[in-house]
Scaffold this motif. Structure first.
Motif, PDB file in Angstrom:
ATOM      1  N   LYS A  45      49.507  -4.379  53.933  1.00  0.00           N
ATOM      2  CA  LYS A  45      50.007  -5.531  53.188  1.00  0.00           C
ATOM      3  C   LYS A  45      51.117  -5.095  52.235  1.00  0.00           C
ATOM      4  O   LYS A  45      51.060  -4.018  51.645  1.00  0.00           O
ATOM      5  N   ASP A  46      52.128  -5.937  52.071  1.00  0.00           N
ATOM      6  CA  ASP A  46      53.200  -5.663  51.116  1.00  0.00           C
ATOM      7  C   ASP A  46      52.665  -5.689  49.688  1.00  0.00           C
ATOM      8  O   ASP A  46      51.789  -6.491  49.347  1.00  0.00           O
ATOM      9  N   ARG A  47      53.221  -4.801  48.873  1.00  0.00           N
ATOM     10  CA  ARG A  47      52.815  -4.763  47.468  1.00  0.00           C
ATOM     11  C   ARG A  47      53.986  -4.273  46.627  1.00  0.00           C
ATOM     12  O   ARG A  47      54.721  -3.368  47.038  1.00  0.00           O
ATOM     13  N   GLN A  48      54.163  -4.856  45.474  1.00  0.00           N
ATOM     14  CA  GLN A  48      55.162  -4.403  44.512  1.00  0.00           C
ATOM     15  C   GLN A  48      54.491  -3.424  43.557  1.00  0.00           C
ATOM     16  O   GLN A  48      53.612  -3.789  42.788  1.00  0.00           O
ATOM     17  N   TYR A 104      55.156   4.616  54.113  1.00  0.00           N
ATOM     18  CA  TYR A 104      55.355   3.184  53.881  1.00  0.00           C
ATOM     19  C   TYR A 104      55.780   2.880  52.450  1.00  0.00           C
ATOM     20  O   TYR A 104      55.507   1.808  51.926  1.00  0.00           O
ATOM     21  N   LEU A 148      58.808  -1.216  46.664  1.00  0.00           N
ATOM     22  CA  LEU A 148      58.111  -1.975  47.691  1.00  0.00           C
ATOM     23  C   LEU A 148      57.330  -1.007  48.574  1.00  0.00           C
ATOM     24  O   LEU A 148      57.891  -0.056  49.120  1.00  0.00           O
ATOM     25  N   GLN A 201      53.744  -0.486  51.399  1.00  0.00           N
ATOM     26  CA  GLN A 201      52.731  -1.070  52.277  1.00  0.00           C
ATOM     27  C   GLN A 201      51.378  -0.530  51.838  1.00  0.00           C
ATOM     28  O   GLN A 201      51.166   0.685  51.790  1.00  0.00           O
TER      29      GLN A 201
END
Length: 848
Positions: free
Chosen positions: A18-21, A176, A196, A198
């Motif tokens: 999942k994308d995460r900042q 990632y 950014l 993953q």
């Protein structure tokens, strides 16, 4: 550790990430994995032995990115191998892989081989940046998980084992992470920068299965194969038990069908004990007990993460430096003996290399393999004498106890004899130890291929398991070293005396030994005088002593061209650092840099060390002093038969690169830098048309191994001199390229004087450095290098023509230098990068 095939399986199923900042948080980094990752992905050259200055800059860039995002970083390193030897076969296999990689890389083929001083450079850079780090007693994976769960923060690594651990804060694979700063939008309700990434959590892994219990994932990982268990052991199980089904949510190639099949078989199963019993029915009866133990140990490695095994990493990283001295008695050798408290605590703080802890616990070491000529003797052979003294320091206590026991046994035999003296085995052993103490530099007692060692011969063909080595060496240290393209083991006897110093001290005695005596041991082992060392900058003394030792002991004779190339690298890197500091508004580049090398902290020296502000509040040196006094070690004495060296610290050494750089005009610094940058930015190319200079490669590898062993000896002696910083001295690509240039010149001395500006302070300093080192080492140890093309008559005309062109070029350049025009404009380097590449900035050529 690492699970076979799992990383590529995750790569093929991106929906599990999942994308995460990433910003304003803590992260725990797998140190061993990270320093390897950075060297490769930052595109730092390794073909010529390591460009450590560039590596340090890349490390700084990465950690400054984290800092810009408000990310608090903690780095955790692996410790020693466990005494049960579970990973021994895996480690031996990796050493063999390095041998083949070394051969490929040297001849210009694809491959990767991290240089031997990369870890030292990495940890020194962490200290410089104030990044907190800690070294575990043994493997760090489960300790790292415990720490991350207590902080509820993610782990950062490329180790596929972290896909299995139950991490409350999740896992961020290094592959990632997009290392490009992005800005938070105002709509997000906050401002600042972020990276950014993953993000992975184990819940996402089991989501595609109806009733898969996370408790069975450790068994799943073990059956795929890891560093402890070979997956080939379960082939019979795979053939008969696992269903051939199509994946529901997973993209599974033929290669990954086994992974999906095992996961489906594990659905709706919770009892690990019953599952293990079912798997064992497919193993031969005579192998079942051993396989069961390996399965159990492997599963425990993934599940035993509730508490720290020994000391609290959390307390230590939060500022309690005394936590490193907790439960040191749990670190025991294979014979059950504990190591001195100060040694274990120093290893945990990162002040002593882990390789020494391995030797102390296991009586064996797998020597590092570098990019070197495979047909020549291993580069590590050059510094074997240094390791003999290292082993003597580590095992002097054991030898004293053994001799005392043998002498008592001899007395008993004599009292029982009826007037007839019997020659006992004990007496024979004592005489052997004393005869080997100070004579044989090589110390090798036996040689045999490593394939004959341990339980490998006895392993069943049907059950391929990674089993421990059988026993440790008696009375010596087993070294696994390269012999052409084979891995051989030799037994090296520890050295117990030095001619001038006398008996080598024990580990307990080192902790209370004065700095002057520790310095005597170091300098005598390296074969240089204290007066010679005092002529150079404190952070350059160990490096110069290694140059002398290398010149005298290299199995491939050292040339003056090679010596000058290494010294020239140190001069150039100092100039670059001085110019960069001035550009940043720092008028005195040297004042703050020297202290970075003194990595080991001495009792009472905490004010001298340049510790980061975050860690200097609780000086661990005071804790060390209390520890030593409480243990009663102040009554120990050392048999020192020699005279102390006359060593007086010199604030203004006569041959100081730092002083010359600090006092030089900016214009001179720029001219010299620009002259040499041609060879710094454009390294030699190795290909089928341009074959490598084998001798040059091998000499560089021998020097690096000398430096590696000397640094380890200095650390074990609690740093009587500043520890060398490779990033300030050594750029392998430049060294190789400038050596080739010197060898091609008809008048290399004229060329060097022009590069350093004839008559300047740099030219005079360079000549003095070379002269002092040659005089100390002895002129006779240096080999003469014949000019290229001198062997055939056909090349004489070309050689004369080239000499005239060189002289003409030299006069022209000399005139330009005198006018201050040399090196301006024409050698400018423009760096480009692909902005669409997340690693683009890291891969840019380093500016001048």
């Amino acid at each position: 550790m690492g699970i076979h095939g799992l990383t590529s399986f995750i790569d093929n199923n991106p929906h599990m990430l999942k994308d995460r900042q990433l910003h304003d948080c803590k992260i725990v980094i797998d140190g061993n994995n990270f320093y390897h990752f950075l060297y490769s992905y930052c595109n730092v050259r390794f073909q010529f032995g390591g460009d450590y200055d560039i590596y340090q800059r890349k490390i700084s860039m990465i950690f400054n990115l984290f800092k810009s995002c408000g990310i608090e970083v903690f780095v955790v390193f692996d410790g020693a191998y466990t005494v049960d030897g579970k990973k021994f076969k895996t480690t031996i296999g990796r050493a063999r892989d390095r041998m083949y990689a070394a051969k490929r890389v040297m001849y210009g083929h694809r491959g990767g081989l991290i240089p031997c001083l990369a870890r030292q450079t990495f940890t020194q850079t962490l200290d410089k940046l104030g990044i907190k780090h800690v070294t575990c007693d043994f493997e760090a994976d489960n300790q790292l998980v415990t720490l991350a769960n207590q902080w509820n923060c993610p782990v950062v690594s490329n180790d596929s084992d972290f896909y299995i651990f139950d991490l409350s804060g999740g896992f961020i694979p290094l592959d990632y992470i997009d290392f490009r700063l992005r800005q938070l939008t105002e709509s997000a309700g906050s401002s600042g920068a972020f990276l950014l990434v993953q993000y992975y959590h184990v819940d996402g892994f089991i989501k595609g299965f109806k009733s898969l219990n996370r408790a069975v994932l450790p068994l799943f990982a073990t059956m795929l194969g890891n560093d402890y268990v070979n997956a080939a052991a379960f082939e019979a199980f795979y053939r008969k038990k696992t269903p051939k089904v199509a994946a529901r949510l997973y993209s599974a190639s033929k290669k990954h069908l086994k992974i999906v099949s095992v996961l489906y078989w594990l659905e709706e199963k919770e009892h690990k004990g019953e599952l293990v019993s079912e798997v064992l029915t497919f193993i031969r009866p005579e192998q079942q007990q051993r396989v069961k133990k390996l399965l159990t140990d492997s599963i425990s490695g993934y599940t035993d993460t509730q508490d720290f095994e020994s000391f609290s990493l959390k307390q230590f990283l939060e500022g309690d430096r005394l936590a490193a001295a907790q439960k040191t008695e749990l670190v025991t050798s294979s014979s059950g003996e504990s190591l001195p408290e100060w040694l274990v605590a120093a290893c945990r703080r990162g002040e002593i290399p882990v390789s020494l802890l391995n030797v102390a616990l296991l009586h064996r070491i797998i020597l590092q393999i570098q990019v070197e000529e495979i047909s020549f003797q291993a580069s590590s052979e050059t510094s074997k004498t240094l390791r003999e003294v290292l082993y003597g320091l580590l095992f002097r206590r054991d030898q004293m106890e053994a001799i005392e026991t043998e002498q008592n046994a001899t007395k008993e035999q004599l009292s029982d004899a009826s007037g007839v003296k019997k020659m006992s085995v004990c007496e024979e052993h004592v005489s052997t130890c004393s005869s080997n103490a100070g004579s044989d530099n090589h110390g090798g007692k036996s040689q045999e291929p490593s394939s004959r060692d341990g339980p490998e011969n006895g392993a069943s063909d049907s059950v391929s398991l990674k089993t421990p080595e059988a026993t440790q060496s008696d009375g010596g240290v087993v070294e696994y070293t390269r012999n052409k393209l084979e891995l051989w083991r030799i037994t090296v006897e520890p050295r117990t005396t030095l001619p001038n110093f006398g008996q080598i001290p024990t580990l307990e005695q080192i902790s209370v030994l004065g700095e002057e005596e520790r310095l005597d041991i170091l300098l005598e082992t390296l074969g240089v005088s204290a007066g010679f060392a005092a002529k150079f900058d404190p952070d350059f003394q160990l490096y110069v002593a290694c140059l002398v030792f290398w010149a005298r002991n290299a199995t491939t004779s050292v040339t003056l061209h090679h010596l000058k190339g290494i010294i020239l690298s140190a001069v150039l890197l100092h100039i670059q650092r001085e110019l960069a500091s001035r550009e940043n508004g720092k008028d005195k580049a040297c004042d703050g840099e020297k202290g970075l090398g003194k990595h080991c902290i001495q009792p009472g020296d905490q004010e001298k060390c340049t510790a980061s502000p975050k860690t200097s509040k609780t000086p661990d040196s005071q804790g060390d002093a209390e520890t030593h006094s409480c243990s009663g070690e102040e009554n120990l004495s050392v048999s020192h038969t020699g005279q102390h060296s006359e060593y007086t610290p010199n604030d203004n050494p006569p041959f100081s690169i730092s002083s010359v750089c600090c006092s030089a005009e900016g214009e001179l610094l720029e001219i010299v830098r620009n002259n040499l940058n041609k060879y710094y930015h454009n390294p030699a190319k190795i290909c089928s048309k341009n074959q490598p200079d084998k001798e040059s490669f091998h000499r560089t590898a021998q020097f690096q191994y000398t430096l590696l062993d000397a640094v380890q000896l200095n650390c074990l002696l609690r740093c009587p001199v500043l520890t060398t910083q490779p990033a300030s001295l050594f750029n392998g690509s430049f060294i190789y390229t400038i050596i080739q240039e010197l060898q091609s010149r008809s008048n290399p001395d004229l060329f060097l004087s022009e590069m350093l500006v004839k008559g300047s302070a740099f030219s005079a300093l360079f000549n003095s450095l070379c002269s002092e080192i040659v005089t100390e080492a002895g002129e006779s140890v240096f080999a003469e290098r014949k000019s290229q093309g001198s062997k055939c008559c056909k090349g004489k005309k070309k050689k004369k023509k080239k000499a005239k062109e060189s002289e003409s070029h030299g006069k022209e350049l000399s005139d330009r230098i005198s006018k201050g025009e040399a090196g301006q404009g024409e050698d400018a380097v423009v760096a480009f990068c692909d902005l669409s590449n997340r690693f683009g900035v890291l891969m840019m050529e380093e500016g001048s």
